[in-house]
Design a protein around this motif. Structure first.
Motif, PDB file in Angstrom:
ATOM      1  N   ARG A   1       0.836  -1.214   0.000  1.00 44.51           N
ATOM      2  CA  ARG A   1       0.000   0.000   0.000  1.00 44.51           C
ATOM      3  C   ARG A   1       0.868   1.260   0.000  1.00 44.51           C
ATOM      4  N   ARG A   2       2.000   1.194   0.689  1.00 46.39           N
ATOM      5  CA  ARG A   2       2.892   2.352   0.732  1.00 46.39           C
ATOM      6  C   ARG A   2       3.453   2.662  -0.658  1.00 46.39           C
ATOM      7  N   GLU A   3       3.787   1.634  -1.434  1.00 54.80           N
ATOM      8  CA  GLU A   3       4.267   1.872  -2.797  1.00 54.80           C
ATOM      9  C   GLU A   3       3.230   2.645  -3.601  1.00 54.80           C
ATOM     10  N   VAL A   4       1.960   2.245  -3.454  1.00 54.82           N
ATOM     11  CA  VAL A   4       0.889   2.917  -4.192  1.00 54.82           C
ATOM     12  C   VAL A   4       0.720   4.342  -3.700  1.00 54.82           C
ATOM     13  N   GLY A   5       0.686   4.524  -2.388  1.00 49.72           N
ATOM     14  CA  GLY A   5       0.473   5.856  -1.825  1.00 49.72           C
ATOM     15  C   GLY A   5       1.563   6.841  -2.192  1.00 49.72           C
ATOM     16  N   ARG A   6       2.799   6.405  -2.136  1.00 46.11           N
ATOM     17  CA  ARG A   6       3.905   7.304  -2.477  1.00 46.11           C
ATOM     18  C   ARG A   6       3.858   7.695  -3.948  1.00 46.11           C
ATOM     19  N   HIS A   7       3.484   6.739  -4.787  1.00 42.06           N
ATOM     20  CA  HIS A   7       3.402   7.070  -6.210  1.00 42.06           C
ATOM     21  C   HIS A   7       2.291   8.086  -6.467  1.00 42.06           C
ATOM     22  N   VAL A   8       1.169   7.923  -5.796  1.00 37.33           N
ATOM     23  CA  VAL A   8       0.051   8.854  -5.976  1.00 37.33           C
ATOM     24  C   VAL A   8       0.440  10.252  -5.513  1.00 37.33           C
ATOM     25  N   LEU A   9       1.124  10.334  -4.386  1.00 35.47           N
ATOM     26  CA  LEU A   9       1.414  11.646  -3.795  1.00 35.47           C
ATOM     27  C   LEU A   9       2.641  12.322  -4.381  1.00 35.47           C
ATOM     28  N   THR A  10       3.662  11.564  -4.744  1.00 40.26           N
ATOM     29  CA  THR A  10       4.935  12.178  -5.160  1.00 40.26           C
ATOM     30  C   THR A  10       5.465  11.653  -6.492  1.00 40.26           C
ATOM     31  N   ALA A  11       4.729  10.731  -7.137  1.00 40.10           N
ATOM     32  CA  ALA A  11       5.157  10.099  -8.386  1.00 40.10           C
ATOM     33  C   ALA A  11       6.397   9.218  -8.200  1.00 40.10           C
ATOM     34  N   GLU A  12       6.715   8.889  -6.951  1.00 45.97           N
ATOM     35  CA  GLU A  12       7.864   8.021  -6.682  1.00 45.97           C
ATOM     36  C   GLU A  12       7.612   6.620  -7.225  1.00 45.97           C
ATOM     37  N   LEU A  13       8.630   6.059  -7.846  1.00 46.04           N
ATOM     38  CA  LEU A  13       8.549   4.684  -8.332  1.00 46.04           C
ATOM     39  C   LEU A  13       9.254   3.754  -7.350  1.00 46.04           C
ATOM     40  N   PRO A  14       8.714   2.575  -7.131  1.00 42.83           N
ATOM     41  CA  PRO A  14       9.362   1.638  -6.213  1.00 42.83           C
ATOM     42  C   PRO A  14      10.745   1.246  -6.725  1.00 42.83           C
ATOM     43  N   GLU A  15      11.712   1.226  -5.826  1.00 45.31           N
ATOM     44  CA  GLU A  15      13.031   0.748  -6.187  1.00 45.31           C
ATOM     45  C   GLU A  15      12.993  -0.773  -6.307  1.00 45.31           C
ATOM     46  N   PRO A  16      13.543  -1.318  -7.383  1.00 47.96           N
ATOM     47  CA  PRO A  16      13.550  -2.784  -7.500  1.00 47.96           C
ATOM     48  C   PRO A  16      14.326  -3.437  -6.368  1.00 47.96           C
ATOM     49  N   THR A  17      13.646  -4.293  -5.620  1.00 49.21           N
ATOM     50  CA  THR A  17      14.272  -5.083  -4.560  1.00 49.21           C
ATOM     51  C   THR A  17      13.774  -6.512  -4.703  1.00 49.21           C
ATOM     52  N   TRP A  18      14.107  -7.362  -3.747  1.00 50.81           N
ATOM     53  CA  TRP A  18      13.620  -8.742  -3.766  1.00 50.81           C
ATOM     54  C   TRP A  18      12.125  -8.810  -3.484  1.00 50.81           C
ATOM     55  N   TYR A  19      11.520  -7.682  -3.033  1.00 48.61           N
ATOM     56  CA  TYR A  19      10.100  -7.699  -2.684  1.00 48.61           C
ATOM     57  C   TYR A  19       9.309  -6.605  -3.392  1.00 48.61           C
ATOM     58  N   SER A  20       9.918  -5.835  -4.255  1.00 45.98           N
ATOM     59  CA  SER A  20       9.186  -4.745  -4.926  1.00 45.98           C
ATOM     60  C   SER A  20       9.660  -4.566  -6.363  1.00 45.98           C
TER      61      SER A  20
END
Length: 405
Positions: free
Chosen positions: A386-405
């Protein structure tokens, strides 16, 4: 488990389109459903169940048609996993993980490598397992000249004893360079431990594994050419893809729970003695609950299908995948993962409200649906999705590729 259906599959024409394969998966689910509760209780290694997947052709669904595979795409694979998980969440997980690890060569390897792996896998009906648990200390990989060796321990290895081949992952000693390789599951030095004893997903063979100098030729080091890795953005799609596999069997388990509960309500549930209705199916709160849960499940399934189609466009042109496209897709995957988690947990727990006290009898096995969902949804905290979605909505931040994202 009946063998009559398996024999029939071997003499019938294989499906040639998505609907046909999804129908084939429903047939397999019908066989699995006949004794799913009993097999869950027994917790035996699912050799027969995996053979069922092979006999039906489902293991080669994503394989190239030229080599005997189904030649299908990922949206179809997710739907197939959903169908299997309706009957048996463990086998749905095994099949979904198999599809991901089969595809891993294409995600990470060179064209020559993945073409060879996919051809061999389709011809030989390989069933894939994986020893790639990122929460453990990394397995140490050593360069031995013409070969490399993997040494270490992983606390989870889904598919272990029922697999033909296993995907290994480790880090070259003294570096941060990761390497994947596919090895026969009976390789010397690869030891699977029979220690998976959890409340749910009991038949996934997800116990620990020890790697004691497992030797792999350099040519099998995925994506390496002359001992150097050739990175692509497409390499990082392994996480969004496996997360959609999770979504598929969460929603399948939820659908199976709802269907099983509805049968129970129709034929076994008793109406409340002070409610004024002769049958449970006529009670307003029962009708409302089934309507509510079905609507939520259908909405999550529709979102899952939409996101799967978005992902397929990336799979169709791997070399064109950009960091922006990959990040935006991961946000969509995070959203559907969050919704599928919440819906599956709600459905599998609330079915008891409309089946009644007697449905909690051990013989009914209705608890297996919730146990399965509850166990696997702890794989990675849904709050971070949910945090990945929220940050993208608010700041256009893209998730950093990790083993879980």
């Amino acid at each position: 488990m009946s063998t009559a259906t398996r024999t029939d599959w071997q003499t019938r024409t294989r499906p040639t389109d998505a609907d046909g394969w999804i129908g084939r998966a429903a047939e397999v689910a019908g066989v699995l459903a006949t004794d799913a509760a009993a097999r869950d209780k027994a917790g035996a290694t699912p050799y027969a169940e995996v053979q069922l997947l092979k006999d039906s052709g489902l293991v080669t669904l994503l394989g190239p048609a030229a080599h005997g595979g189904g030649g299908q795409d990922w949206p179809t694979a997710y739907r197939v996993v959903r169908e299997i998980a309706k009957a048996d969440g463990s086998i749905g997980q095994l099949l979904g993980y198999h599809y991901l690890w089969n595809w891993a060569a294409r995600l990470v390897g060179t064209r020559e490598q993945w073409e060879q792996v996919e051809a061999d896998a389709a011809r030989n009906q390989w069933f894939f397992g994986g020893a790639v648990n990122p929460r453990d200390n990394d397995v140490v990989v050593r360069d031995e000249g013409d070969s490399i060796t993997f040494t270490g321990h992983k606390s989870f290895s889904t598919g272990s004893k029922v697999s033909d081949v296993t995907v290994l992952e480790g880090v070259f000693e003294g570096t941060d360079r990761h390497v994947f390789a596919i090895v026969p599951s009976d390789s010397e030095g690869l030891t699977f431990h029979d220690d998976w004893d959890n409340i749910g997903q009991r038949l996934t063979e997800s116990g620990s594994v020890t790697l004691d100098g497992v030797t792999v030729p350099w040519a099998a080091a995925a994506g390496y050419v002359d001992k150097e890795f050739r990175p692509r953005v497409y390499n990082t799609l392994n996480v969004p893809t496996i997360q959609l596999v999770f979504v598929a069997f969460y929603l399948g388990i939820a659908a199976g729970a709802l269907e099983t509960a509805a049968v129970y309500t129709r034929h076994k549930s008793r109406s409340w003695l002070h409610g004024g209705f002769d049958a449970a199916v006529d009670e307003p709160h029962v009708i409302d609950t089934y309507g509510d849960l079905t609507a939520k499940l259908w909405a999550a399934e529709a979102l899952a299908d939409t996101v799967a189609a978005e992902g397929q466009r990336l799979h169709e042109d791997p070399d064109a995948v950009t960091e922006q496209a990959r990040g935006e897709f991961e946000v969509r995957v995070a959203a559907v993962k969050a919704r599928a988690t919440d819906v599956a947990l709600e459905v599998t727990s609330r079915i008891f409200e409309v089946t009644g006290a007697r449905s909690t009898a051990s013989a009914e096995g209705l608890d297996r649906f919730w146990r399965n969902v509850r166990t696997h949804t702890l794989h990675d905290p849904v709050a971070y999705k949910r945090r990945e979605v929220g940050r993208h909505v608010l700041t256009a931040e893209l998730p950093e590729p990790t083993w879980y994202s």
